[in-house]
Design a protein around this motif. Structure first.
Motif, PDB file in Angstrom:
ATOM      1  N   ALA A  95       0.803  -1.223   0.000  1.00 36.44           N
ATOM      2  CA  ALA A  95       0.000   0.000   0.000  1.00 36.44           C
ATOM      3  C   ALA A  95       0.836   1.273   0.000  1.00 36.44           C
ATOM      4  O   ALA A  95       0.428   2.290  -0.546  1.00 36.44           O
ATOM      5  CB  ALA A  95      -0.946   0.000   1.205  1.00 36.44           C
ATOM      6  N   ASP A 144      -3.809   4.921  -1.746  1.00 36.83           N
ATOM      7  CA  ASP A 144      -4.789   5.983  -1.997  1.00 36.83           C
ATOM      8  C   ASP A 144      -5.816   5.584  -3.046  1.00 36.83           C
ATOM      9  O   ASP A 144      -6.739   6.351  -3.322  1.00 36.83           O
ATOM     10  CB  ASP A 144      -4.080   7.263  -2.470  1.00 36.83           C
ATOM     11  N   CYS A 268     -26.399   9.494   8.933  1.00 36.00           N
ATOM     12  CA  CYS A 268     -25.029   9.522   9.453  1.00 36.00           C
ATOM     13  C   CYS A 268     -24.162  10.214   8.408  1.00 36.00           C
ATOM     14  O   CYS A 268     -23.654   9.577   7.492  1.00 36.00           O
ATOM     15  CB  CYS A 268     -24.527   8.118   9.741  1.00 36.00           C
ATOM     16  N   GLY A 269     -24.051  11.525   8.541  1.00 35.76           N
ATOM     17  CA  GLY A 269     -23.227  12.311   7.625  1.00 35.76           C
ATOM     18  C   GLY A 269     -23.518  11.984   6.177  1.00 35.76           C
ATOM     19  O   GLY A 269     -24.664  11.982   5.738  1.00 35.76           O
ATOM     20  N   LYS A 270     -22.440  11.719   5.445  1.00 37.56           N
ATOM     21  CA  LYS A 270     -22.606  11.416   4.025  1.00 37.56           C
ATOM     22  C   LYS A 270     -22.881   9.938   3.780  1.00 37.56           C
ATOM     23  O   LYS A 270     -23.119   9.526   2.643  1.00 37.56           O
ATOM     24  CB  LYS A 270     -21.317  11.790   3.283  1.00 37.56           C
ATOM     25  N   LEU A 271     -22.815   9.128   4.835  1.00 36.15           N
ATOM     26  CA  LEU A 271     -22.892   7.683   4.633  1.00 36.15           C
ATOM     27  C   LEU A 271     -24.308   7.231   4.272  1.00 36.15           C
ATOM     28  O   LEU A 271     -24.510   6.421   3.390  1.00 36.15           O
ATOM     29  CB  LEU A 271     -22.403   6.955   5.878  1.00 36.15           C
ATOM     30  N   GLU A 300     -23.838  -0.893  11.581  1.00 37.57           N
ATOM     31  CA  GLU A 300     -22.821  -0.459  12.536  1.00 37.57           C
ATOM     32  C   GLU A 300     -23.360   0.606  13.485  1.00 37.57           C
ATOM     33  O   GLU A 300     -22.979   0.667  14.652  1.00 37.57           O
ATOM     34  CB  GLU A 300     -21.591   0.063  11.783  1.00 37.57           C
ATOM     35  N   GLY A 304     -23.845   0.451  17.699  1.00 37.82           N
ATOM     36  CA  GLY A 304     -23.077   1.383  18.526  1.00 37.82           C
ATOM     37  C   GLY A 304     -21.671   1.655  18.044  1.00 37.82           C
ATOM     38  O   GLY A 304     -20.860   2.210  18.776  1.00 37.82           O
ATOM     39  N   LEU A 305     -21.375   1.278  16.806  1.00 39.90           N
ATOM     40  CA  LEU A 305     -20.031   1.525  16.291  1.00 39.90           C
ATOM     41  C   LEU A 305     -19.912   2.885  15.617  1.00 39.90           C
ATOM     42  O   LEU A 305     -18.818   3.372  15.380  1.00 39.90           O
ATOM     43  CB  LEU A 305     -19.641   0.434  15.286  1.00 39.90           C
ATOM     44  N   ARG A 306     -21.056   3.456  15.246  1.00 43.44           N
ATOM     45  CA  ARG A 306     -21.058   4.784  14.641  1.00 43.44           C
ATOM     46  C   ARG A 306     -22.094   5.636  15.349  1.00 43.44           C
ATOM     47  O   ARG A 306     -23.122   5.136  15.760  1.00 43.44           O
ATOM     48  CB  ARG A 306     -21.441   4.712  13.158  1.00 43.44           C
ATOM     49  N   GLU A 307     -21.810   6.910  15.443  1.00 36.22           N
ATOM     50  CA  GLU A 307     -22.744   7.845  16.044  1.00 36.22           C
ATOM     51  C   GLU A 307     -23.618   8.420  14.927  1.00 36.22           C
ATOM     52  O   GLU A 307     -23.098   8.957  13.963  1.00 36.22           O
ATOM     53  CB  GLU A 307     -21.939   8.959  16.708  1.00 36.22           C
ATOM     54  N   ILE A 322     -27.554   4.482  21.434  1.00 37.53           N
ATOM     55  CA  ILE A 322     -26.599   3.389  21.566  1.00 37.53           C
ATOM     56  C   ILE A 322     -25.208   3.940  21.346  1.00 37.53           C
ATOM     57  O   ILE A 322     -24.872   4.406  20.266  1.00 37.53           O
ATOM     58  CB  ILE A 322     -26.917   2.285  20.538  1.00 37.53           C
ATOM     59  N   HIS A 323     -24.402   3.915  22.404  1.00 40.72           N
ATOM     60  CA  HIS A 323     -23.099   4.576  22.324  1.00 40.72           C
ATOM     61  C   HIS A 323     -21.955   3.641  22.016  1.00 40.72           C
ATOM     62  O   HIS A 323     -20.895   4.077  21.588  1.00 40.72           O
ATOM     63  CB  HIS A 323     -22.808   5.297  23.640  1.00 40.72           C
ATOM     64  N   SER A 324     -22.142   2.360  22.283  1.00 41.32           N
ATOM     65  CA  SER A 324     -21.026   1.429  22.106  1.00 41.32           C
ATOM     66  C   SER A 324     -21.583   0.037  21.876  1.00 41.32           C
ATOM     67  O   SER A 324     -22.752  -0.225  22.172  1.00 41.32           O
ATOM     68  CB  SER A 324     -20.151   1.413  23.358  1.00 41.32           C
TER      69      SER A 324
END
Lengths: 503, 333
Positions: A95, A144, A268-271, A300, A304-307, A322-324
């Motif tokens: 990589a 990249d 979740c943002g752009k996701l 995810e 709880g893996l993503r906020e 769910i925080h975690s």
């Protein structure tokens, strides 16, 4: 076609490992300008055969011919020198190095004093990249690049020599549909140049789309070669597993319970953005879409893996945050992850410890782990899920993919979850175990579990789901009931195309 | 500018920014805290700093190569001590008695050969046994140090040769002998790593060993050469340093491996291999020496210096991680 000399011919190849006859008299030949599919379940001997061909293993019997000449592949470099090139399934790239260095890895052009001839290197690389019509240049750092572009680097490697035979090992495993088109164009080009191509894949639709002939292996034994045009999915599957496979639509119906999970306007943002759905007890909800459509990211978030940036998650009608993962588990949410070996199992640990991993804290006898209780749990779920292992002491890493997946599912079932999320339930699992996992998912729904299944395989989604949520680029395009869904409308929905009948 | 370019530039340049920050801090703080009247950023003082950086710096260049290659060498401190003993002791051997100062190149050659052989031995064991380099060199660190004590017990080995001292203390174009050696080694390893096929293969092996094997690169010999190089450089460092001091204690060079690794990591080399360069390492070496000197300048003692360097190492790696996190959408770990 009979008067054409094969570019590559294998005759009676035998390879044994202690206790296993991995290849037992395999013979087939690849003609110039032919795309030849090599199929078989996991463990059928495809990878061993390819390693023999690539000079990584030496066969115990049999012979390899290129043209009229018998050849011995003493090592990877020799295979390359003879014009046999591999496009590996697990990308085999460095990589941190540049595209050019990766393409000419192991044979960088030299000047005096062992110096690298950078000018020549860049020039040669750019010439090859031009042929492939890609958007990056020789000096780009490989890390990249997108996965698809990294694959193009692997392919570019095959073009550095006058390749006679190119072997593609599961090349589309991580490609989007658009990227597949580019790949198939490259294969068509190679074909036109008279290169013989061996194409290894589990994906039937690709096999039927691009290959000319199909050879099948089962348990290290050669089952025969057929013309693609004369075969059907059923006939090939039968050759592979020796019996018929049920991949019909899901038709079972049972009473649905109350809503276990409801998601309102989740982003979740752009996701992914503004996702709404619910999952009831007793149903399987399938999530279908292309890689990057946001399906895994939703899972995810629930685990709880993503906020999430916006929106609500309701469990049994109660809004929760769910925080975690620990949080998610305590609320009865379980995730069987996409990458089973990387995220789902501790491969070096035994089956029992893997299964009780999330609850070992609850199984204490005083300060010690209660091993008896652990074994009891393992035995119960081994029987219930029909996990085939020599015993709980077996290392998880030594099991087949199907049995590994059952361990992961058993791990969560033993926690009595309210919601079971399964991401790519049968990725890398052989055809026979696939149908067992499918049956299991249906049974779990029938027993009243709420199940979310994320899958990139259309037959799988159609087979297991009561409802299907089609996603495209972070948005839910449409929700289908299992009665109304057609393959055509599903494909349109996940490609972002409008459908006249859209609800 | 491409995405990620900013963070990369910061990561690459961070060590030099850190050095400038230190210079400013110690100059200003020195005004108030220092007992001496001399300014910290004095030209003489900076030249001395470069000279004092040489023992660690010369070895650090080799460590950069070994770590980029995906290995590590913990035995450099012990190799350093052995090479010093070989050089000082061989000058007193009766067979060389008639040579006069002609013994100097022979002593140097013997010491450098000893270092190269010890390094190559590490490499050979790593290559042939497949045992992790960390374990192999942990073993040889203890073993080589044992040899040092076997030689002369707890006693120092001494021999002063004034011609040698003159050479070591000489200056050429304003730079001390040791500084010249540091600069030459830095350039040589830079050339090796960026310009030669061996160097590029070393990167490939450290980055993705399987890919390197599949491409037909012979991984073992490359690794052994790199271990031989770091052994040679550990010996070179000893030869330069003890030419001047003339006396080696059996404990000399202890913890050198840790200082060297600290400098390399501060300089941006990935501990997992595949990325890093000697220019960054050079910055890391200077940064550490500056910190030691600067803290001394404002009156801190050695224990404080170690504490501060430890904290800074962790802080720098944390900062690096933060710079590489892509944003809030990142998966939580």
């Amino acid at each position: 076609m009979t008067d054409v000399k094969p570019v590559l011919r294998l005759e009676d190849i035998v390879k044994t490992f202690p206790g296993v006859r991995a290849l037992d008299g395999v013979s087939f030949s690849v003609l110039p300008g032919e795309v030849h599919a090599l199929m078989g379940e996991n463990g059928a001997g495809k990878s061993t055969l390819m390693k023999v061909l690539g000079g990584i293993y030496q066969p115990d019997g049999g012979a390899i011919f290129m043209g009229d000449q018998q050849v011995v592949m003493a090592g990877p470099l020799e295979a390359k020198a003879k014009g046999v090139m591999f496009i590996h399934q697990e990308l085999s790239l460095a990589a941190e190095l540049s595209v050019a260095e990766n393409i000419y890895l192991g044979e960088l052009p030299r000047k005096s004093f062992g110096r690298v001839d950078w000018a020549k290197l860049t020039e040669q690389t750019d010439a090859i990249l031009k042929k492939l019509n890609v958007s990056f240049d020789a000096k780009t750092r490989v890390g990249d690049l997108s996965i698809a572009n990294q694959q193009m680097v692997e392919i570019a490697r095959a073009l550095t020599v006058d390749a006679k035979a190119v072997i593609f090992d599961e090349p589309t495993a991580s490609l989007t549909d658009a990227e597949k088109v580019v790949l198939f164009d490259v294969i068509a080009d190679l074909k036109r140049d008279g290169v013989g191509i061996i194409y290894i894949s589990h994906r039937m639709e690709e096999i039927f789309k691009i290959t000319d002939r199909i050879s099948v292996l089962r348990d290290g034994q050669y089952q025969g070669t057929v013309n693609t045009a004369d075969s059907t999915e059923e006939s090939i599957t039968q050759m592979m597993i020796g019996r018929k496979l049920d991949l019909s639509r899901n038709a079972s119906h049972h009473e649905l319970g109350d809503v276990a999970l409801e998601v309102r306007g989740l982003s979740c943002g752009k996701l992914y953005q503004d996702v709404n759905f619910e999952v009831r007890r007793g149903e399987v909800v399938g999530f279908y879409g292309l890689v990057g459509a946001g399906r895994t990211e939703i899972a995810e978030t629930l685990f709880g893996l993503r906020e999430p940036s916006e929106g609500q998650i309701l469990l049994d009608g109660q809004e929760v945050r769910i925080h975690s993962p620990a949080d998610a588990i305590s609320r009865g949410i379980s995730l069987v992850p996409e990458d089973r070996k990387g995220q789902g199992l501790v491969l070096g640990m035994n089956c029992r410890d893997n299964m009780t991993l999330p609850q070992v804290d609850d199984l204490k006898a005083g300060p010690f782990v209660a091993e008896g209780a652990e074994v009891a749990i393992f035995d119960q779920y081994r029987d219930r899920l029909d996990i085939r292992t020599p015993g709980w002491r077996a290392q998880a890493g030594n099991l087949s993919g199907g049995n590994q997946q059952k361990i992961v599912i058993g791990k969560w079932l033993s926690m009595h979850p309210n919601l079971l999320i399964v991401d790519e339930p049968t990725r890398g699992i052989d055809v026979g175990s696939k149908s067992e996992i499918h049956k299991l998912l249906r049974e779990l729904a029938a027993q009243g579990y709420a199940v979310m299944v994320i899958s990139s395989e259309m037959p799988e989604v159609l087979h297991v789901s009561d409802r299907i949520i089609a996603m495209y680029s972070g948005r839910v395009m449409r929700t289908f009931n299992s009665e109304e869904v057609t393959e055509d409308s599903l494909i349109k929905a996940i490609s972002g195309l409008s459908d006249d009948k859209a609800a | 500018m491409k995405s990620g370019a900013v963070s990369k530039a910061l990561a690459n340049g961070a060590i030099w920014g850190f050095i400038i920050l230190q210079l400013i801090f110690f100059s200003v703080a020195g005004e108030y805290l220092s007992l001496s009247d001399k300014a910290f950023m004095d030209w003489e003082n900076m030249l001395l700093l470069l000279k004092q950086s040489a023992p660690i710096g010369i070895i650090a260049m080799g460590m950069t190569l070994v770590m980029v290659n995906g290995n590590i060498d913990l035995s450099v401190g012990a190799t350093f001590a052995i090479a010093a003993i070989v050089m000082l002791d061989s000058m007193t051997w009766p067979i060389f008695a008639g040579l006069g100062d002609g013994v100097i190149p022979i002593a140097w050659l013997l010491a450098l050969t000893a270092g190269t052989v010890l390094g190559a031995l590490n490499g050979l064991i790593v290559w042939k046994t497949g045992v992790d380099a960390f374990i192999v060199t942990l073993g040889s660190m203890l073993g080589y140090r044992g040899i040092v004590f076997m030689f002369n017990g707890e006693n120092p080995t001494s021999h002063l040769n004034w011609t040698l001292v003159d050479f070591a203390e000489a200056e050429f174009l304003g730079l001390a002998t040791a500084s010249w050696f540091l600069l030459l080694v830095t350039f040589a390893i830079w050339f090796l790593m960026t310009k030669t096929v061996h160097g590029r293969n070393a990167y490939a092996i450290g980055d993705n060993r399987e890919a390197a094997v599949n491409a037909g690169i012979r991984v073992g010999p490359h690794m052994m050469i790199n271990f031989a190089i770091i052994g040679f450089l550990a010996a070179l460092s000893a030869v330069v340093f003890y030419s001047e001091s003339g006396s080696v204690n059996p404990n000399d060079g202890q913890l050198y491996e840790l200082w060297v690794i600290t400098a390399v990591v501060l300089g941006g080399t990935k501990i997992t291999g595949g990325a890093g360069n000697v220019i960054g390492t050079f910055g890391g070496v200077i940064a550490i020496q500056l910190l030691r000197k600067g803290l001394g300048h404002i009156g801190a003692d050695t224990s404080t210096v170690n504490l501060v360097i430890g904290l800074i190492l962790i802080a720098v790696l944390f900062l690096d991680r933060q710079l590489n996190v892509k944003g809030k959408e990142e998966l939580k770990v």
